[in-house]
Design an enzyme around this catalytic site. Structure first.
Site, PDB file in Angstrom:
ATOM      1  NE  ARG A   1      -7.336  84.489  40.369  1.00  0.00           N
ATOM      2  CZ  ARG A   1      -8.468  85.358  39.790  1.00  0.00           C
ATOM      3  NH1 ARG A   1      -9.629  84.530  39.364  1.00  0.00           N
ATOM      4  NH2 ARG A   1      -8.531  86.330  39.598  1.00  0.00           N
TER       5      ARG A   1
ATOM      6  CD  GLN B   1      -7.702  88.992  36.714  1.00  0.00           C
ATOM      7  OE1 GLN B   1      -6.954  89.618  37.314  1.00  0.00           O
ATOM      8  NE2 GLN B   1      -8.748  88.614  37.197  1.00  0.00           N
TER       9      GLN B   1
ATOM     10  CG  ASP C   1      -7.534  93.709  36.853  1.00  0.00           C
ATOM     11  OD1 ASP C   1      -8.731  93.992  36.913  1.00  0.00           O
ATOM     12  OD2 ASP C   1      -6.744  92.839  37.652  1.00  0.00           O
TER      13      ASP C   1
ATOM     14  CG  HIS D   1      -8.407  97.992  39.909  1.00  0.00           C
ATOM     15  ND1 HIS D   1      -7.232  97.302  39.356  1.00  0.00           N
ATOM     16  CD2 HIS D   1      -9.155  97.096  40.716  1.00  0.00           C
ATOM     17  CE1 HIS D   1      -7.228  96.024  39.867  1.00  0.00           C
ATOM     18  NE2 HIS D   1      -8.366  95.750  40.547  1.00  0.00           N
TER      19      HIS D   1
ATOM     20  CE  LYS E   1     -20.745  88.872  40.131  1.00  0.00           C
ATOM     21  NZ  LYS E   1     -20.058  87.618  40.009  1.00  0.00           N
TER      22      LYS E   1
ATOM     23  CG  HIS F   1     -12.016  94.878  41.477  1.00  0.00           C
ATOM     24  ND1 HIS F   1     -10.853  94.442  41.868  1.00  0.00           N
ATOM     25  CD2 HIS F   1     -12.855  95.263  42.569  1.00  0.00           C
ATOM     26  CE1 HIS F   1     -10.836  94.688  43.269  1.00  0.00           C
ATOM     27  NE2 HIS F   1     -11.874  95.036  43.893  1.00  0.00           N
TER      28      HIS F   1
END
Length: 591
Positions: free
Chosen positions: A316, A334, A336, A338, A418, A464
């Site tokens: 990023r 991350q 991460d 899902h 969230k 997420h």
């Protein structure tokens, strides 16, 4: 404590914060007056109160030096002692533009104010500022011994790299000298624990501006800790029913157009790369890749839920002025995952995700955890019933775990509600780490479906979640939480073997090899340094255990243990030490 007592305590705390805010905002104005006394032609920008202090940005004819802070401080104390009133006046836009005609930054701010908005100014002594307030009644309400100017920094006007670079002076202000002293002591401790400083001292990581800012280089010792974190992360995910994925680092523009990132997040992405007459982008997120895997096959409700996890490195574009060690970087990994599930599975899945998040954070030594629930904003995608189900599942999970939480009504992203989890570190600072985020946007954009019991095609719910956030930022938080003195299971070197003399190096080597075979991260100091120097070096490296080996230990097949704290235990049979240390590691205890 009764509800009334809690409410009274909160009201008292709010009043104290409001008082401090007024003091700090007023100090910023006093500082600006003092600086303009030194530099009458100086230009002023903005000067807000911030957490624990204040700052003001200046455009000055020369660069400020550290010794200037002492001069500014003396001028501020003199202004405070004069007992000058803070006088508020409302003026017209025309009057404001005329009054600040020689202050271009103020003129810019005035011109941006909406038509009809009230314009107010505050004056004290010879200084007048464009300001909404609030302030204390007069400088006599400020204690000249309860503030300190802390540092000078550069700051782009409006945070824009293309605008002028200004000079920012940071300060702190309190109601009394004692509170100031306590805060300065805390700052000293923060400086000692600064992850950049500790990272250099312990040789854990580095960044290299000349090779690319915001990109982290993990050194061998830092990599040992990262591997320990990753191994634990993977083991716990297996236990919790996750499958692992690996996805590319770049994707064609089609992927990011479909996901919406090029519409909503292009400024935060790396520039495009052109290959084979097509545009590619380094990935800022992992989610579109996981969706592509989902779409390789048709799915039935019987297959769901899918829990797919990836330690995925993303890129990023963060502005150079915001980069900060490990805490704000341009390339990071991350943790991460899902979850794709049916509406009937949502509640159970969210509860398990929250439990899993808490387990992970507590395993790393974070006990003080608070939840923040963000709900549906005015502009949102997805069916309101979906939002309601998602919000209720998040709320029920938080309450089932008995967490304290705050609700940010309407504060959710446009694509879903969230939960954020914030931890408090050893110094009482809050860090936002875990996030559990619903997404009603991407399943629609990518036309994700599954077949329900009746044979109809339905959209899956997509969640997420990141438990640690990113490995880089989490590592920075860990360094500062422990000050580099990691618990044994994370320490880069868990044990240092130290023979007291060359005659015992053979026994030391035997112990070293046994510990190595037992799976410990162990080093052997067989240098020519004196014993005290070896111990001092190991303590500076914050190694949990130093095994001091001499004649008695060699004869008994034992070890004498000097702990990082300075405590010592002599004559422990080696096998007993191995068993005890394994227990400390498996229980993730702190020494």
């Amino acid at each position: 404590m009764s509800k009334e007592d809690i409410k009274a305590a909160e009201s008292k705390a709010d009043a104290k914060e409001e008082k401090l805010h007024r003091i700090r905002h007023s100090m910023a104005h006093v500082m600006a007056e003092a600086v303009l006394q030194m530099f009458p032609d100086g230009k002023v920008a903005i000067g807000p109160a911030i957490e624990n202090g204040f700052y003001y940005d200046f455009d000055l004819p020369r660069s400020l030096k550290e010794e200037d802070l002492e001069d500014i401080t003396l001028r501020m104390q003199e202004i405070i002692r004069k007992g000058l009133s803070f006088e508020r006046r409302v003026i017209t836009r025309e009057d404001a533009l005329e009054r600040f005609a020689d202050q271009p930054y103020k003129v810019e701010l005035i011109n941006e104010l909406p038509e009809g908005e009230e314009i107010s100014i505050y004056s004290q002594g010879d200084f007048t500022d464009l300001c909404r307030g609030p302030h204390v009644e007069s400088t006599s309400k400020l204690n000249p011994q309860s503030f300190k100017l802390l540092s000078i920094a550069g700051a782009y006007w409006r945070g824009d790299e293309k605008r002028p670079m200004l000079q920012r002076i940071y300060g702190t202000a309190w109601t009394n000298p004692k509170d100031l002293r306590l805060y300065l002591q805390q700052l000293e401790e923060l400086e000692k624990r600064d992850h950049r400083k500790v990272g250099r001292e312990l040789d854990l990581f580095s960044t290299h501006e000349e090779a690319g800012p915001g990109l982290v280089y993990w050194h061998p010792k830092g990599a040992r800790i990262r591997v320990a974190i990753e191994d634990f992360w993977r083991d716990e995910h297996r236990k919790n029913g996750y499958e692992f994925l690996f996805t590319p680092h770049v994707g064609k523009s089609w992927l990011w157009e479909t996901s919406g990132h090029l519409d909503f997040y292009a400024e935060g992405m790396y520039p495009e790369m052109i290959m084979d007459k097509a545009n590619y982008y380094a990935k800022p997120m992992n989610c579109p890749f996981h969706i592509m895997i989902y779409k390789t096959n048709k799915h039935s409700y019987r297959e769901l839920p899918f829990r797919w996890a990836e330690l995925g490195t993303v890129y990023r574009y963060e502005k150079s002025g915001t980069l900060h060690g490990l805490l704000r970087v341009r390339g990071f990994t991350q943790d991460d995952a899902h979850i794709f599930c049916t509406p009937e599975q949502v509640e159970d899945e969210i509860l398990e995700v929250l439990r899993f998040s808490l387990h992970m954070l507590r395993s790393f030594g974070f006990k003080d955890i608070q939840a923040y629930l963000s709900t549906m904003p005015e502009k949102a995608v997805g069916d309101p019933d979906q939002w309601k189900l998602a919000e209720e599942s998040l709320r029920k999970a938080i309450e089932a775990e008995g967490l304290e939480y705050e609700v940010d009504e309407g504060g959710g992203a446009f694509y879903g509600p969230k939960i954020d989890l914030k931890i408090k570190d050893a110094l009482g600072r809050s860090w936002q780490l875990s996030t559990v985020q619903f997404d009603f946007n991407e399943p629609e954009r990518f036309n994700m479906t599954y077949t329900d019991k009746s044979g109809a095609e339905k959209r899956p719910y997509m969640v997420h979640r990141a438990l640690l956030g990113s490995l880089e930022r989490f590592f920075g938080v860990l360094i500062e939480h422990y000050g580099g003195a990691f618990p044994v299971w994370l320490a880069p070197t868990q044990i240092m073997v130290i023979p007291v003399a060359a005659a015992f190096e053979e026994y030391a080597d035997t112990v070293y090899r046994q510990l190595k075979e037992a799976g410990f991260r162990v080093d052997l100091d067989d240098s020519d340094d004196r014993l005290n120097a070896k111990i001092r070096n190991a303590q500076q490296d914050k190694i949990p255990y130093m095994l001091i080996l001499g004649e008695k230990e060699a004869e008994a097949g034992a070890v004498s243990v000097r702990f990082r704290s300075g405590k010592q235990e002599n004559g422990i049979p080696l096998n007993d030490f191995i068993a005890r240390t394994n227990s400390v590691i498996s229980d993730k205890k702190e020494l």
